[in-house]
Design an enzyme around this catalytic site. Sequence first.
Site, short mmCIF file in Angstrom:
data_model
loop_
_atom_site.label_atom_id
_atom_site.label_comp_id
_atom_site.label_asym_id
_atom_site.label_seq_id
_atom_site.Cartn_x
_atom_site.Cartn_y
_atom_site.Cartn_z
N ASP A 130 0.85 -1.19 0.00
CA ASP A 130 0.00 0.00 0.00
C ASP A 130 0.89 1.25 0.00
O ASP A 130 2.04 1.20 0.42
CB ASP A 130 -0.87 0.04 1.27
CG ASP A 130 -2.07 -0.91 1.20
OD1 ASP A 130 -2.32 -1.49 0.13
OD2 ASP A 130 -2.75 -1.04 2.23
N ARG A 182 -1.56 -0.53 -8.54
CA ARG A 182 -2.94 -0.17 -8.16
C ARG A 182 -3.01 1.35 -8.21
O ARG A 182 -2.20 2.02 -7.56
CB ARG A 182 -3.27 -0.66 -6.75
CG ARG A 182 -4.61 -0.13 -6.25
CD ARG A 182 -4.74 -0.18 -4.72
NE ARG A 182 -4.78 -1.52 -4.20
CZ ARG A 182 -4.36 -1.83 -2.96
NH1 ARG A 182 -3.85 -0.90 -2.16
NH2 ARG A 182 -4.43 -3.07 -2.54
N LYS A 199 -9.93 18.83 -6.67
CA LYS A 199 -10.38 17.47 -7.00
C LYS A 199 -10.42 17.24 -8.51
O LYS A 199 -10.11 16.15 -8.99
CB LYS A 199 -11.76 17.26 -6.36
CG LYS A 199 -12.27 15.86 -6.50
CD LYS A 199 -13.49 15.64 -5.64
CE LYS A 199 -14.27 14.38 -6.02
NZ LYS A 199 -13.57 13.32 -6.69
N ARG A 286 -9.99 7.82 7.87
CA ARG A 286 -9.76 8.19 6.46
C ARG A 286 -11.01 7.93 5.62
O ARG A 286 -11.29 8.67 4.69
CB ARG A 286 -8.55 7.43 5.90
CG ARG A 286 -7.21 7.95 6.44
CD ARG A 286 -6.04 7.51 5.57
NE ARG A 286 -5.83 6.08 5.63
CZ ARG A 286 -5.09 5.46 6.55
NH1 ARG A 286 -4.49 6.14 7.50
NH2 ARG A 286 -4.94 4.15 6.52
P1 FDA Z 1 -13.95 9.89 -4.80
O1 FDA Z 1 -13.43 10.25 -3.46
O2 FDA Z 1 -14.04 10.95 -5.83
O3 FDA Z 1 -15.35 9.20 -4.61
C1 FDA Z 1 -16.19 8.85 -5.69
C2 FDA Z 1 -17.50 8.34 -5.11
O4 FDA Z 1 -17.25 7.11 -4.41
C3 FDA Z 1 -18.13 9.25 -4.05
O5 FDA Z 1 -18.96 10.19 -4.63
C4 FDA Z 1 -18.87 8.25 -3.19
O6 FDA Z 1 -20.10 7.93 -3.78
C5 FDA Z 1 -18.01 7.04 -3.23
N1 FDA Z 1 -17.08 6.95 -2.07
C6 FDA Z 1 -15.76 7.19 -2.05
N2 FDA Z 1 -15.24 6.98 -0.85
C7 FDA Z 1 -16.26 6.62 -0.06
C8 FDA Z 1 -16.37 6.26 1.31
N3 FDA Z 1 -15.32 6.23 2.13
N4 FDA Z 1 -17.59 5.93 1.77
C9 FDA Z 1 -18.68 5.94 0.97
N5 FDA Z 1 -18.64 6.28 -0.33
C10 FDA Z 1 -17.45 6.61 -0.85
N6 FDA Z 1 -5.24 5.37 -0.72
C11 FDA Z 1 -3.94 5.56 -0.46
O7 FDA Z 1 -3.51 6.70 -0.24
N7 FDA Z 1 -3.07 4.48 -0.44
C12 FDA Z 1 -3.49 3.21 -0.71
O8 FDA Z 1 -2.68 2.28 -0.71
C13 FDA Z 1 -4.86 3.00 -0.99
N8 FDA Z 1 -5.36 1.77 -1.25
C14 FDA Z 1 -6.66 1.62 -1.68
C15 FDA Z 1 -7.15 0.38 -2.09
C16 FDA Z 1 -8.41 0.26 -2.62
C17 FDA Z 1 -8.90 -1.07 -3.11
C18 FDA Z 1 -9.24 1.41 -2.74
C19 FDA Z 1 -10.62 1.33 -3.36
C20 FDA Z 1 -8.81 2.63 -2.28
C21 FDA Z 1 -7.53 2.76 -1.73
N9 FDA Z 1 -7.08 3.99 -1.27
C22 FDA Z 1 -5.74 4.13 -0.99
C23 FDA Z 1 -8.03 5.11 -1.03
C24 FDA Z 1 -8.11 6.07 -2.20
O9 FDA Z 1 -6.93 6.82 -2.26
C25 FDA Z 1 -9.31 7.03 -2.06
O10 FDA Z 1 -9.16 7.79 -0.88
C26 FDA Z 1 -10.65 6.35 -2.01
O11 FDA Z 1 -10.72 5.29 -2.91
C27 FDA Z 1 -11.80 7.35 -2.35
O12 FDA Z 1 -11.61 7.86 -3.65
P2 FDA Z 1 -12.44 7.42 -4.94
O13 FDA Z 1 -11.45 7.04 -5.99
O14 FDA Z 1 -13.41 6.38 -4.63
O15 FDA Z 1 -13.10 8.74 -5.48
#
Ligand code: FDA
Length: 305
Positions: A130, A182, A199, A286
């Site tokens: 990660d 990833r 954003k 987070r």
């Molecule tokens: P964005 O934040 O724009 O969200 C898009 C939509 O997704 C939102 O409108 C909402 O509907 C939904 N959503 C997103 N987060 C949500 C939540 N917590 N609860 C409910 N709904 C939510 N980060 C990092 O810094 N290091 C890492 O190693 C990882 N590893 C990792 C693994 C996996 C499998 C995932 C999915 C994510 C990570 N992350 C991470 C976290 C990543 O950086 C990010 O903070 C989250 O995925 C939220 O961003 P989105 O890409 O979903 O988009």
Amino acid sequence: MLRQVFIALSRQAWAYRLILSNPVSRAMAWRFVAGETREAALDAVRALNARGIRATLDYLGENVSTREEAIAAADEAIAELRAIAAAGVDANVSIKLTQLGLDLGDDLCREQVRRVLDCARELGNFVRLDMEGSPYTQRTLDLFRDLRRDYDADTVGTVIQTYLRRSQADVERLIADGSRVRLVKGAYNEPPEIAYPDKADVDRAYRIQMELLLARAHYPALATHDERLIGRAQGFAAAEGIAESRFEFQMLYGVRRDLQERLAREGYNVRCYVPYGTQWYPYFMRRLAERPANIFFILGNLAKR
Ligand code: FDA
């Protein structure tokens, strides 16, 4: 603004004690965390697998301060790999370098990660490093490059955060050496000198890097719940003739289950990140930071009980 507050709270010991001791906040955390034990996490993996979704197990914890804790975290990752094989479930493992002793020195950390990777290689499984806050970005990538000399791309991979201004160059380098990436937007508070504050810029960088990875990388993982970007990935893959088997979507446990299931039904590879363990506090904060409305949603659900 709320995002910064939740991320700042994730590092406060008093807030940790308050939330840990409160039954309501503990119950809230169980939306995002599979349980406190490995067995509970494996149950969650079985349920996901039954719905056609793969998993990656994450034993929660970060920034350990003793050698014993780093060794114990590596032991747990090894136990996870063995438990996955014994249970015959479809899952791999994610680890954080600060949980395996990075704050105590590169050598201790490398030694622990190598123990985990030796086990993954023996079992034919895969471990993802990660990505944590920016003080660790270069050290993580350096250690990863070092490890890749001895472990192939299907044994160890890493993560790139599109909010960092440096990331496109990192993506290019990782594509060039055939590594598995990833792609995430990024979950920490970073200053504008090194990360995009808007954003829209983060999302734009995600799209560009996602298309680069889809076109040229070895089995990239697109980790986002952003439906617009997911739709764009599907469109790009179809237009470029990139088979669905050549990449995967990844999402977090408890977030957009509907979307995870829909993509799996449509024939895409979907992997769910399944965290477990007692050290869930910073992870949980987070998740609240990403979507502060979660706090009202969960409180509303608890009130209905
Ligand atoms: P964005 O934040 O724009 O969200 C898009 C939509 O997704 C939102 O409108 C909402 O509907 C939904 N959503 C997103 N987060 C949500 C939540 N917590 N609860 C409910 N709904 C939510 N980060 C990092 O810094 N290091 C890492 O190693 C990882 N590893 C990792 C693994 C996996 C499998 C995932 C999915 C994510 C990570 N992350 C991470 C976290 C990543 O950086 C990010 O903070 C989250 O995925 C939220 O961003 P989105 O890409 O979903 O988009």
